[in-house]
Design a protein around this motif. Sequence first.
Motif, PDB file in Angstrom:
ATOM      1  N   LEU B  15       0.821  -1.209   0.000  1.00  0.00           N
ATOM      2  CA  LEU B  15       0.000   0.000   0.000  1.00  0.00           C
ATOM      3  C   LEU B  15       0.855   1.259   0.000  1.00  0.00           C
ATOM      4  O   LEU B  15       0.452   2.287  -0.537  1.00  0.00           O
ATOM      5  N   GLY B  16       2.049   1.175   0.550  1.00  0.00           N
ATOM      6  CA  GLY B  16       2.882   2.363   0.637  1.00  0.00           C
ATOM      7  C   GLY B  16       3.528   2.758  -0.669  1.00  0.00           C
ATOM      8  O   GLY B  16       3.994   3.878  -0.823  1.00  0.00           O
ATOM      9  N   VAL B  17       3.573   1.847  -1.629  1.00  0.00           N
ATOM     10  CA  VAL B  17       4.339   2.149  -2.844  1.00  0.00           C
ATOM     11  C   VAL B  17       3.518   2.128  -4.118  1.00  0.00           C
ATOM     12  O   VAL B  17       3.907   2.725  -5.111  1.00  0.00           O
ATOM     13  N   TRP B  18       2.356   1.414  -4.136  1.00  0.00           N
ATOM     14  CA  TRP B  18       1.596   1.334  -5.373  1.00  0.00           C
ATOM     15  C   TRP B  18       0.868   2.637  -5.642  1.00  0.00           C
ATOM     16  O   TRP B  18       0.207   3.183  -4.772  1.00  0.00           O
ATOM     17  N   LYS B  19       0.926   3.094  -6.883  1.00  0.00           N
ATOM     18  CA  LYS B  19       0.146   4.276  -7.286  1.00  0.00           C
ATOM     19  C   LYS B  19      -1.330   3.907  -7.199  1.00  0.00           C
ATOM     20  O   LYS B  19      -1.746   2.835  -7.598  1.00  0.00           O
ATOM     21  N   TRP B  20      -2.117   4.833  -6.696  1.00  0.00           N
ATOM     22  CA  TRP B  20      -3.528   4.565  -6.473  1.00  0.00           C
ATOM     23  C   TRP B  20      -4.301   4.471  -7.792  1.00  0.00           C
ATOM     24  O   TRP B  20      -4.168   5.317  -8.664  1.00  0.00           O
ATOM     25  N   HIS B  21      -5.097   3.382  -7.946  1.00  0.00           N
ATOM     26  CA  HIS B  21      -6.022   3.249  -9.087  1.00  0.00           C
ATOM     27  C   HIS B  21      -7.429   3.104  -8.540  1.00  0.00           C
ATOM     28  O   HIS B  21      -7.644   2.439  -7.528  1.00  0.00           O
ATOM     29  N   VAL B  22      -8.396   3.660  -9.239  1.00  0.00           N
ATOM     30  CA  VAL B  22      -9.775   3.547  -8.779  1.00  0.00           C
ATOM     31  C   VAL B  22     -10.236   2.088  -8.816  1.00  0.00           C
ATOM     32  O   VAL B  22     -11.105   1.682  -8.039  1.00  0.00           O
ATOM     33  N   THR B  23      -9.627   1.296  -9.704  1.00  0.00           N
ATOM     34  CA  THR B  23     -10.006  -0.113  -9.765  1.00  0.00           C
ATOM     35  C   THR B  23      -9.660  -0.841  -8.472  1.00  0.00           C
ATOM     36  O   THR B  23     -10.301  -1.845  -8.126  1.00  0.00           O
ATOM     37  N   MET B  24      -8.666  -0.330  -7.721  1.00  0.00           N
ATOM     38  CA  MET B  24      -8.361  -0.925  -6.422  1.00  0.00           C
ATOM     39  C   MET B  24      -9.539  -0.718  -5.479  1.00  0.00           C
ATOM     40  O   MET B  24      -9.942  -1.632  -4.748  1.00  0.00           O
ATOM     41  N   ALA B  25     -10.090   0.524  -5.483  1.00  0.00           N
ATOM     42  CA  ALA B  25     -11.246   0.807  -4.623  1.00  0.00           C
ATOM     43  C   ALA B  25     -12.417  -0.063  -5.031  1.00  0.00           C
ATOM     44  O   ALA B  25     -13.121  -0.620  -4.181  1.00  0.00           O
ATOM     45  N   GLY B  26     -12.609  -0.196  -6.352  1.00  0.00           N
ATOM     46  CA  GLY B  26     -13.703  -1.023  -6.838  1.00  0.00           C
ATOM     47  C   GLY B  26     -13.587  -2.449  -6.360  1.00  0.00           C
ATOM     48  O   GLY B  26     -14.567  -3.088  -5.973  1.00  0.00           O
ATOM     49  N   LEU B 102      -6.472   0.817 -19.691  1.00  0.00           N
ATOM     50  CA  LEU B 102      -6.502   1.558 -18.427  1.00  0.00           C
ATOM     51  C   LEU B 102      -7.687   2.500 -18.363  1.00  0.00           C
ATOM     52  O   LEU B 102      -8.420   2.549 -17.372  1.00  0.00           O
ATOM     53  N   GLY B 103      -7.900   3.272 -19.445  1.00  0.00           N
ATOM     54  CA  GLY B 103      -9.010   4.219 -19.453  1.00  0.00           C
ATOM     55  C   GLY B 103     -10.347   3.535 -19.329  1.00  0.00           C
ATOM     56  O   GLY B 103     -11.218   3.952 -18.554  1.00  0.00           O
ATOM     57  N   ALA B 104     -10.520   2.444 -20.081  1.00  0.00           N
ATOM     58  CA  ALA B 104     -11.797   1.730 -20.065  1.00  0.00           C
ATOM     59  C   ALA B 104     -12.058   1.120 -18.703  1.00  0.00           C
ATOM     60  O   ALA B 104     -13.178   1.197 -18.171  1.00  0.00           O
ATOM     61  N   ALA B 105     -11.048   0.524 -18.104  1.00  0.00           N
ATOM     62  CA  ALA B 105     -11.221  -0.116 -16.796  1.00  0.00           C
ATOM     63  C   ALA B 105     -11.588   0.911 -15.737  1.00  0.00           C
ATOM     64  O   ALA B 105     -12.499   0.692 -14.930  1.00  0.00           O
ATOM     65  N   MET B 107     -12.971   3.814 -16.282  1.00  0.00           N
ATOM     66  CA  MET B 107     -14.300   4.333 -16.606  1.00  0.00           C
ATOM     67  C   MET B 107     -15.385   3.381 -16.132  1.00  0.00           C
ATOM     68  O   MET B 107     -16.376   3.797 -15.531  1.00  0.00           O
ATOM     69  N   LEU B 108     -15.206   2.092 -16.376  1.00  0.00           N
ATOM     70  CA  LEU B 108     -16.186   1.102 -15.922  1.00  0.00           C
ATOM     71  C   LEU B 108     -16.359   1.174 -14.415  1.00  0.00           C
ATOM     72  O   LEU B 108     -17.475   1.080 -13.890  1.00  0.00           O
ATOM     73  N   THR B 109     -15.248   1.316 -13.701  1.00  0.00           N
ATOM     74  CA  THR B 109     -15.321   1.345 -12.241  1.00  0.00           C
ATOM     75  C   THR B 109     -16.046   2.598 -11.765  1.00  0.00           C
ATOM     76  O   THR B 109     -16.937   2.528 -10.907  1.00  0.00           O
ATOM     77  N   TRP B 110     -15.657   3.770 -12.329  1.00  0.00           N
ATOM     78  CA  TRP B 110     -16.352   5.009 -11.952  1.00  0.00           C
ATOM     79  C   TRP B 110     -17.836   4.914 -12.254  1.00  0.00           C
ATOM     80  O   TRP B 110     -18.681   5.342 -11.459  1.00  0.00           O
ATOM     81  N   LEU B 111     -18.160   4.334 -13.427  1.00  0.00           N
ATOM     82  CA  LEU B 111     -19.562   4.159 -13.811  1.00  0.00           C
ATOM     83  C   LEU B 111     -20.312   3.349 -12.768  1.00  0.00           C
ATOM     84  O   LEU B 111     -21.453   3.681 -12.411  1.00  0.00           O
ATOM     85  N   SER B 112     -19.689   2.285 -12.277  1.00  0.00           N
ATOM     86  CA  SER B 112     -20.392   1.448 -11.302  1.00  0.00           C
ATOM     87  C   SER B 112     -20.616   2.210 -10.009  1.00  0.00           C
ATOM     88  O   SER B 112     -21.663   2.059  -9.370  1.00  0.00           O
ATOM     89  N   PHE B 113     -19.679   3.071  -9.598  1.00  0.00           N
ATOM     90  CA  PHE B 113     -19.882   3.878  -8.392  1.00  0.00           C
ATOM     91  C   PHE B 113     -21.065   4.827  -8.585  1.00  0.00           C
ATOM     92  O   PHE B 113     -21.991   4.892  -7.763  1.00  0.00           O
ATOM     93  N   VAL B 114     -21.015   5.574  -9.693  1.00  0.00           N
ATOM     94  CA  VAL B 114     -22.042   6.593  -9.937  1.00  0.00           C
ATOM     95  C   VAL B 114     -23.407   5.942 -10.099  1.00  0.00           C
ATOM     96  O   VAL B 114     -24.407   6.385  -9.528  1.00  0.00           O
ATOM     97  N   ALA B 115     -23.455   4.854 -10.875  1.00  0.00           N
ATOM     98  CA  ALA B 115     -24.730   4.188 -11.108  1.00  0.00           C
ATOM     99  C   ALA B 115     -25.304   3.647  -9.814  1.00  0.00           C
ATOM    100  O   ALA B 115     -26.523   3.677  -9.607  1.00  0.00           O
TER     101      ALA B 115
END
Lengths: 128, 130
Positions: B15-26, B102-105, B107-115
């Motif tokens: 967790l201390g070194v990986w760049k944050w991706h929204v797909t991790m939150a998903g 990367l962009g599609a993944a 986007m899909l994750t953000w879409l699932s949050f918003v939806a």
Amino acid sequence: MPNTLRTPLAKVRGLGAAREGTEHHVSERVGWIALLILAPYCLISFLILGDYSYPGVREWIAKPWNALPLALLVFVGFQNLALMIRVVIEDYIHGRFSRSALLILNTFAAIALSVTGVWGVFVAALGR
Amino acid sequence: MAAGWSDPRPLSPHLGVWKWHVTMAGSILHRMTVFANYAGLIILAVWLCALAMGPAAFANVNGLLWSAPGKFILVGLTASTVYFLLSAIRHLIWDAGKGFELGAANMLTWLSFVATILVTAALWGWLLLG
């Protein structure tokens, strides 16, 4: 130049590094597809009910097209979630006794809860 | 199998070194909703058994569910269930081999949050006002 590092034998065997897990993966995904159909169906069927009094709900659940998907939702839901919890236990629990105990508990809970939910649906649908 | 971790050597950082991706939150949210949905399904099973056991039991369970804290929990469970199902669609899309860029993944994750937020708000707005 082939775009894979797999040997022909590996392709024939069709297994990954863990040698097993395909069946689990497919069961999980098929379960999700079932839940994606059952959950909206049951929700909509309940939302259009209208009469939420006790006799009203009993009358609603007595109809097979309401009762059967509901029973399936509960059963498939518990089975699928238990499958996913199994993965979580396998990921995080490594003590020799606690791992086995939790995995067995997970299996028992899934069966017990599935059966209880289905019992509820059928007695509500068919009982007095 | 080790009966507990007793090796004193340090683990590699994550967790201390990986760049944050929204797909991790998903992904971790998907795992958390599994547990929330398990509790929700138990509540559904209890409700069904109460229905089977008679008007008194049914009234008791309904009273609990539709109390102020009960409604709060129900809204949370709705959001959890909706997110789980939308996330399942997202995973099935990935299983089909699509949407890994990367962009599609993302986007899909953000879409699932918003939806999830939109569907939950729509459902409960309809339930509480309509």
